[in-house]
Design a protein around this motif. Structure first.
Motif, PDB file in Angstrom:
ATOM      1  N   LEU A  20       3.005   6.194  -7.364  1.00 56.76           N
ATOM      2  CA  LEU A  20       2.267   5.099  -6.761  1.00 56.76           C
ATOM      3  C   LEU A  20       2.792   3.771  -7.295  1.00 56.76           C
ATOM      4  O   LEU A  20       2.868   3.539  -8.487  1.00 56.76           O
ATOM      5  CB  LEU A  20       0.777   5.234  -7.098  1.00 56.76           C
ATOM      6  CG  LEU A  20      -0.114   4.075  -6.676  1.00 56.76           C
ATOM      7  CD1 LEU A  20      -0.071   3.925  -5.168  1.00 56.76           C
ATOM      8  CD2 LEU A  20      -1.527   4.312  -7.170  1.00 56.76           C
ATOM      9  N   SER A  21       3.166   2.876  -6.353  1.00 56.64           N
ATOM     10  CA  SER A  21       3.648   1.561  -6.744  1.00 56.64           C
ATOM     11  C   SER A  21       2.457   0.664  -7.035  1.00 56.64           C
ATOM     12  O   SER A  21       1.473   0.677  -6.303  1.00 56.64           O
ATOM     13  CB  SER A  21       4.486   0.943  -5.611  1.00 56.64           C
ATOM     14  OG  SER A  21       5.568   1.773  -5.302  1.00 56.64           O
ATOM     15  N   ALA A  22       2.549  -0.122  -8.071  1.00 57.88           N
ATOM     16  CA  ALA A  22       1.449  -1.024  -8.421  1.00 57.88           C
ATOM     17  C   ALA A  22       1.432  -2.198  -7.466  1.00 57.88           C
ATOM     18  O   ALA A  22       2.462  -2.765  -7.146  1.00 57.88           O
ATOM     19  CB  ALA A  22       1.616  -1.518  -9.857  1.00 57.88           C
ATOM     20  N   CYS A  23       0.231  -2.579  -7.004  1.00 53.17           N
ATOM     21  CA  CYS A  23       0.073  -3.710  -6.098  1.00 53.17           C
ATOM     22  C   CYS A  23      -0.856  -4.709  -6.755  1.00 53.17           C
ATOM     23  O   CYS A  23      -1.960  -4.367  -7.137  1.00 53.17           O
ATOM     24  CB  CYS A  23      -0.516  -3.261  -4.756  1.00 53.17           C
ATOM     25  SG  CYS A  23       0.478  -2.010  -3.941  1.00 53.17           S
ATOM     26  N   PHE A 183      -3.141  13.968   5.729  1.00 56.72           N
ATOM     27  CA  PHE A 183      -2.872  12.623   5.229  1.00 56.72           C
ATOM     28  C   PHE A 183      -3.833  12.258   4.104  1.00 56.72           C
ATOM     29  O   PHE A 183      -3.451  11.585   3.137  1.00 56.72           O
ATOM     30  CB  PHE A 183      -2.985  11.611   6.370  1.00 56.72           C
ATOM     31  CG  PHE A 183      -2.557  10.219   5.996  1.00 56.72           C
ATOM     32  CD1 PHE A 183      -1.229   9.941   5.712  1.00 56.72           C
ATOM     33  CD2 PHE A 183      -3.482   9.190   5.940  1.00 56.72           C
ATOM     34  CE1 PHE A 183      -0.828   8.648   5.366  1.00 56.72           C
ATOM     35  CE2 PHE A 183      -3.103   7.899   5.606  1.00 56.72           C
ATOM     36  CZ  PHE A 183      -1.765   7.631   5.315  1.00 56.72           C
ATOM     37  N   SER A 184      -5.072  12.709   4.203  1.00 57.34           N
ATOM     38  CA  SER A 184      -6.038  12.413   3.138  1.00 57.34           C
ATOM     39  C   SER A 184      -5.618  13.080   1.834  1.00 57.34           C
ATOM     40  O   SER A 184      -5.762  12.493   0.750  1.00 57.34           O
ATOM     41  CB  SER A 184      -7.444  12.867   3.540  1.00 57.34           C
ATOM     42  OG  SER A 184      -7.555  14.276   3.574  1.00 57.34           O
ATOM     43  N   VAL A 185      -5.088  14.302   1.925  1.00 61.38           N
ATOM     44  CA  VAL A 185      -4.611  14.997   0.726  1.00 61.38           C
ATOM     45  C   VAL A 185      -3.419  14.251   0.141  1.00 61.38           C
ATOM     46  O   VAL A 185      -3.320  14.046  -1.088  1.00 61.38           O
ATOM     47  CB  VAL A 185      -4.236  16.455   1.053  1.00 61.38           C
ATOM     48  CG1 VAL A 185      -3.557  17.120  -0.142  1.00 61.38           C
ATOM     49  CG2 VAL A 185      -5.478  17.235   1.454  1.00 61.38           C
ATOM     50  N   HIS A 186      -2.504  13.866   1.005  1.00 68.27           N
ATOM     51  CA  HIS A 186      -1.319  13.130   0.551  1.00 68.27           C
ATOM     52  C   HIS A 186      -1.701  11.833  -0.159  1.00 68.27           C
ATOM     53  O   HIS A 186      -1.195  11.532  -1.247  1.00 68.27           O
ATOM     54  CB  HIS A 186      -0.418  12.826   1.749  1.00 68.27           C
ATOM     55  CG  HIS A 186       0.770  11.978   1.421  1.00 68.27           C
ATOM     56  ND1 HIS A 186       1.789  12.414   0.606  1.00 68.27           N
ATOM     57  CD2 HIS A 186       1.079  10.718   1.784  1.00 68.27           C
ATOM     58  CE1 HIS A 186       2.694  11.456   0.492  1.00 68.27           C
ATOM     59  NE2 HIS A 186       2.284  10.409   1.186  1.00 68.27           N
ATOM     60  N   LEU A 190      -1.589  10.242  -4.317  1.00 66.19           N
ATOM     61  CA  LEU A 190      -1.071   8.941  -4.745  1.00 66.19           C
ATOM     62  C   LEU A 190      -2.129   8.110  -5.464  1.00 66.19           C
ATOM     63  O   LEU A 190      -1.799   7.281  -6.315  1.00 66.19           O
ATOM     64  CB  LEU A 190      -0.551   8.163  -3.534  1.00 66.19           C
ATOM     65  CG  LEU A 190       0.590   8.817  -2.749  1.00 66.19           C
ATOM     66  CD1 LEU A 190       0.995   7.944  -1.572  1.00 66.19           C
ATOM     67  CD2 LEU A 190       1.779   9.076  -3.658  1.00 66.19           C
ATOM     68  N   ALA A 191      -3.386   8.309  -5.091  1.00 66.22           N
ATOM     69  CA  ALA A 191      -4.498   7.571  -5.706  1.00 66.22           C
ATOM     70  C   ALA A 191      -5.595   8.568  -6.073  1.00 66.22           C
ATOM     71  O   ALA A 191      -6.621   8.667  -5.380  1.00 66.22           O
ATOM     72  CB  ALA A 191      -5.024   6.517  -4.738  1.00 66.22           C
ATOM     73  N   PRO A 192      -5.404   9.331  -7.147  1.00 72.96           N
ATOM     74  CA  PRO A 192      -6.357  10.397  -7.509  1.00 72.96           C
ATOM     75  C   PRO A 192      -7.778   9.896  -7.698  1.00 72.96           C
ATOM     76  O   PRO A 192      -8.735  10.645  -7.439  1.00 72.96           O
ATOM     77  CB  PRO A 192      -5.781  10.944  -8.824  1.00 72.96           C
ATOM     78  CG  PRO A 192      -4.330  10.578  -8.785  1.00 72.96           C
ATOM     79  CD  PRO A 192      -4.256   9.267  -8.067  1.00 72.96           C
ATOM     80  N   GLU A 193      -7.938   8.648  -8.141  1.00 68.80           N
ATOM     81  CA  GLU A 193      -9.275   8.122  -8.368  1.00 68.80           C
ATOM     82  C   GLU A 193     -10.077   7.988  -7.066  1.00 68.80           C
ATOM     83  O   GLU A 193     -11.311   7.902  -7.094  1.00 68.80           O
ATOM     84  CB  GLU A 193      -9.205   6.764  -9.072  1.00 68.80           C
ATOM     85  CG  GLU A 193      -8.591   5.641  -8.261  1.00 68.80           C
ATOM     86  CD  GLU A 193      -7.078   5.577  -8.345  1.00 68.80           C
ATOM     87  OE1 GLU A 193      -6.527   4.478  -8.129  1.00 68.80           O
ATOM     88  OE2 GLU A 193      -6.434   6.613  -8.630  1.00 68.80           O
TER      89      GLU A 193
END
Length: 339
Positions: A20-23, A183-186, A190-193
């Motif tokens: 995950l890229s930081a934004c 897509f929700s799983v994907h 990327l954002a487990p939280e």
């Protein structure tokens, strides 16, 4: 001779595993609803069309900024030319959603130029074979799509015509339900939280789409047939029980951006004028002189004409509402035909 029911053997794909890229900062809330996010930082998601932007927004809620490159019903995504702003949007994206299948090569080209290939989530396998082919529209080889190990083909039950791929996947409601869940799983990876939120939103959205799919398949259209000026509505109408009378060579020519051969054009014109069909499916975003003449012949003969767009029309607020309207229109045509 009428073509057999056409479809592609489509595999729902997740993009390659990536970090995950930081934004910096929080993102804007989605226009399309969804739950409240809990993450302090958000994802930036760019999709090829507003169909996938709407669905992604429903899943991600306020945890992501979602935008579409094509959201204009006057534009034809098949021939869309990306702008400098599109290039900038893709360059900044954490996740890039492409339909694939040769439908939206503009977005995978931008991803490749930006070095963002690993950020692409692509629904139909095989599009990259065509993404750099300068619109030669040669679809050879697209019919050989492999499924993910352990996953079911979302098009199970659709006939497959050799040499032709219908890439208009969003008219296949069963496939869209699968996409929403996948897509929700994907995104949860990327954002487990926010994974639990994404799953809850996806479950609710998939349930709405499944209900529409059940309603569409319950339409009593036995012995009725349709002709398409372009393959966009093929999945929806076939699932409703209508027989597809469109010659596959006619559809292939349209998909390739070519004029339909005179014999096939005359065949379609005669079918409309002589009421050999019950419904003409018309795509206003890919209108040609030939398709306009076929529509005129159908209207003059009293054949029902329904418009099916590539992107969400302005009068509809969401993908689900749009599909509900399409199904209602088909129900009306069938009911009127039954008397």
């Amino acid at each position: 001779m009428p073509a057999s029911r056409l479809s592609s053997s489509v595999a729902i794909l997740a993009a390659s595993t990536m970090l995950l890229s930081a934004c910096g900062g929080s993102t804007d809330a989605s226009d399309s609803g969804g739950g409240e996010g809990t993450s302090g930082e958000g994802l930036t998601v760019v999709t090829s069309t507003d169909v996938y932007a709407d669905l992604a927004s429903r899943i991600l809620g306020d945890t992501a900024e979602v935008s579409a490159l094509v959201d204009d019903t006057a534009a034809d995504p098949h021939s869309y030319e990306a702008s400098p702003q599109d290039r900038l949007s893709v360059d900044r994206a954490d996740v890039i959603v492409a339909n694939g299948g040769g439908y939206d090569p503009f977005i995978t080209r931008l991803a490749a130029t930006s070095g963002k290939e690993d950020a692409v989530y692509q629904l139909i396998d095989g599009e990259n074979e065509h993404a750099h082919a300068e619109e030669d529209a040669d679809h050879e080889g697209e019919e050989d799509h492999e499924e993910h190990e352990g996953e079911e083909d979302p098009h199970d039950g659709h006939d497959h015509a050799e040499g032709f791929v219908n890439e208009h996947l969003w008219y296949d409601l069963a496939a869209m339900s699968d996409f929403v869940q996948d897509f929700s799983v994907h995104m949860g990876e990327l954002a487990p939280e926010d994974a639990e939120l994404y799953q809850e939103n996806a479950d609710a959205l998939a349930a709405e789409i499944d209900a529409l799919d059940e309603r569409n398949r319950a339409i009593d259209a036995e012995s009725m047939s349709f002709l398409s000026t372009e393959a966009v509505s093929q999945f929806l109408l076939s699932d409703a029980g209508l027989e597809d009378s469109t010659d596959e060579q006619f559809l292939a020519a349209v998909e390739h951006g070519d004029d339909v051969a005179p014999r096939l054009y005359q065949q379609a014109l005669t079918a409309a004028a002589d009421q050999q069909i019950d419904l003409l499916s018309y795509n206003p975003q890919t209108e040609t002189n030939q398709s306009a003449q076929i529509r005129e012949a159908a209207e003059d003969a009293g054949v029902a004409v329904l418009e099916f767009n590539e992107t969400i029309p302005q009068e509809h607020d969401s993908y689900v509402e749009w599909m509900e309207s399409n199904i209602s229109a088909v129900e009306t045509v069938v009911e009127d035909a039954r008397g």
